[in-house]
Design an enzyme around this catalytic site. Structure first.
Site, mmCIF file in Angstrom:
data_model
loop_
_atom_site.group_PDB
_atom_site.id
_atom_site.type_symbol
_atom_site.label_atom_id
_atom_site.label_comp_id
_atom_site.label_asym_id
_atom_site.label_seq_id
_atom_site.Cartn_x
_atom_site.Cartn_y
_atom_site.Cartn_z
ATOM 1 N N LYS A 174 18.712 40.152 8.235
ATOM 2 C CA LYS A 174 18.938 40.274 6.787
ATOM 3 C C LYS A 174 19.891 41.453 6.513
ATOM 4 O O LYS A 174 20.784 41.683 7.312
ATOM 5 C CB LYS A 174 17.595 40.390 6.058
ATOM 6 N N GLU B 178 10.585 27.560 6.572
ATOM 7 C CA GLU B 178 10.145 28.885 6.150
ATOM 8 C C GLU B 178 9.451 28.782 4.790
ATOM 9 O O GLU B 178 10.123 28.794 3.750
ATOM 10 C CB GLU B 178 11.338 29.833 6.034
ATOM 11 N N GLU C 87 16.284 33.218 0.555
ATOM 12 C CA GLU C 87 16.857 34.325 -0.239
ATOM 13 C C GLU C 87 18.219 33.940 -0.800
ATOM 14 O O GLU C 87 18.576 34.332 -1.906
ATOM 15 C CB GLU C 87 16.922 35.595 0.631
ATOM 16 N N HIS D 190 19.096 29.924 3.615
ATOM 17 C CA HIS D 190 17.871 30.746 3.646
ATOM 18 C C HIS D 190 17.303 30.837 2.227
ATOM 19 O O HIS D 190 18.072 30.857 1.251
ATOM 20 C CB HIS D 190 18.199 32.135 4.183
ATOM 21 N N GLY E 252 8.087 37.738 4.547
ATOM 22 C CA GLY E 252 7.994 39.168 4.232
ATOM 23 C C GLY E 252 6.695 39.569 3.547
ATOM 24 O O GLY E 252 6.575 40.681 3.042
ATOM 25 N N ASN F 243 16.632 37.181 12.323
ATOM 26 C CA ASN F 243 17.439 37.293 11.103
ATOM 27 C C ASN F 243 17.276 38.726 10.592
ATOM 28 O O ASN F 243 16.250 39.069 10.025
ATOM 29 C CB ASN F 243 16.936 36.276 10.063
ATOM 30 N N SER G 238 6.677 35.729 8.391
ATOM 31 C CA SER G 238 5.682 36.648 8.963
ATOM 32 C C SER G 238 5.250 36.254 10.377
ATOM 33 O O SER G 238 4.097 36.399 10.750
ATOM 34 C CB SER G 238 4.462 36.780 8.044
HETATM 35 P P1 13P Z 1 9.716 37.730 7.862
HETATM 36 O O1 13P Z 1 9.551 37.455 9.349
HETATM 37 O O2 13P Z 1 10.037 39.154 7.567
HETATM 38 O O3 13P Z 1 8.579 37.171 7.078
HETATM 39 O O4 13P Z 1 11.029 36.909 7.417
HETATM 40 C C1 13P Z 1 11.157 35.584 7.765
HETATM 41 C C2 13P Z 1 12.524 35.148 7.429
HETATM 42 O O5 13P Z 1 12.883 35.031 6.268
HETATM 43 C C3 13P Z 1 13.440 34.870 8.537
HETATM 44 O O6 13P Z 1 14.585 34.218 8.097
#
Ligand code: 13P
Length: 251
Positions: free
Chosen positions: A11, A167, A98, A96, A173, A9, A213
């Site tokens: 983003k 997640e 976010e 997601h 992150g 992803n 992560s």
């Molecule tokens: P990270 O791997 O940067 O923690 O992000 C995970 C994520 O949100 C994937 O959709």
């Protein structure tokens, strides 16, 4: 029995040219054949066209990060499922954290999008996960159960085509990964909820990815847990070497 699936992803990262270069590097690093993991890259909307060209002749699949549940019409700034399909998109990340926290997406909205994606033949990657406050208040099971039940309600036989991504929001992150035991516990719970929504056989066939992560150092251990069927990768998916190392962790 379940083919592992690792998706990147990206983003809001990578211009179309940067994305095409990343795909070329992933293809070079990964080579062809050998690893039976399903690999998906999910650039931003503007990078999909360049990505589809960069993926020509590859087994790597293309995904989007969101879509509208609506048919084409007066929805300024939105992207329909048909627009994605024409660009060769086969997967779409939905709900997601976010999108849920920053853009107000609810389980009901995620459910409508999931149905629209399935109706068009796309594979939805539906995200669920608890916040740190919810985990600390011992609400993880309740929160995740509700998200799975409501986001995936009323799919009938199509439920088996969905990929679920667990997640934990506190792991996204932050560099804090859920331990393999913590992740496995929630994955097993999700599979029980899926069984209640359908039946045991169907639940056993559904892939559940871990995200938050995930990196080369922990990917193999996470993906060797009985109910962890791959990863949804953020930061580590932005570089070919770390992304491919994670994919190899699932081989
Ligand atoms: P990270 O791997 O940067 O923690 O992000 C995970 C994520 O949100 C994937 O959709």
């Amino acid at each position: 029995m379940r083919t592992k699936i690792v998706a990147g992803n990206w983003k809001m990262n990578k211009t179309p040219a940067e994305g095409a270069a990343l795909i070329a590097a992933i293809r070079k690093e990964l080579g062809e054949g050998a690893c039976p993991v399903e690999v998906v890259v999910c650039p931003p909307f503007t990078g999909l066209d360049a990505a589809t060209k960069a993926l020509a002749g590859s087994t790597i699949k293309l995904g989007a990060q969101n879509m509208s549940a609506e048919a084409p019409g007066a929805f300024t700034g939105e992207i329909s499922v048909g627009m994605l399909q024409e660009l060769g998109v086969g997967y779409v990340i939905l709900g997601h954290s976010e999108r849920r926290t920053l853009f107000g997406e609810t389980d009901a909205m995620v459910n409508r999008k999931t149905k629209a994606a399935l109706a068009a033949g796309l594979t939805p990657i539906v995200c669920v996960g608890e916040t740190l406050a919810e985990r600390e208040a011992n609400k993880t099971d309740k929160v995740v159960t509700t998200q799975v039940r409501e986001s995936l309600a009323g799919l009938g036989n199509d439920l088996r085509k969905v990929v679920v991504a667990y997640e934990p929001v506190w792991a996204i992150g932050t560099g804090k990964t859920a331990s393999s035991a913590q992740a496995q516990e929630v994955h097993a719970l999700i599979r029980r909820v899926l069984a209640a929504l359908s039946d045991g056989q169907t639940a056993l066939s559904i892939r559940i990815q871990y995200g938050g992560s995930m990196k080369p150092e922990n990917a193999k251990e996470l993906m060797s847990q009985p109910d962890i069927d791959g990863g949804l990768i953020g930061g580590a998916a932005l570089k070919a070497d770390s992304f491919v190392a994670i994919v190899r962790g699932g081989c």
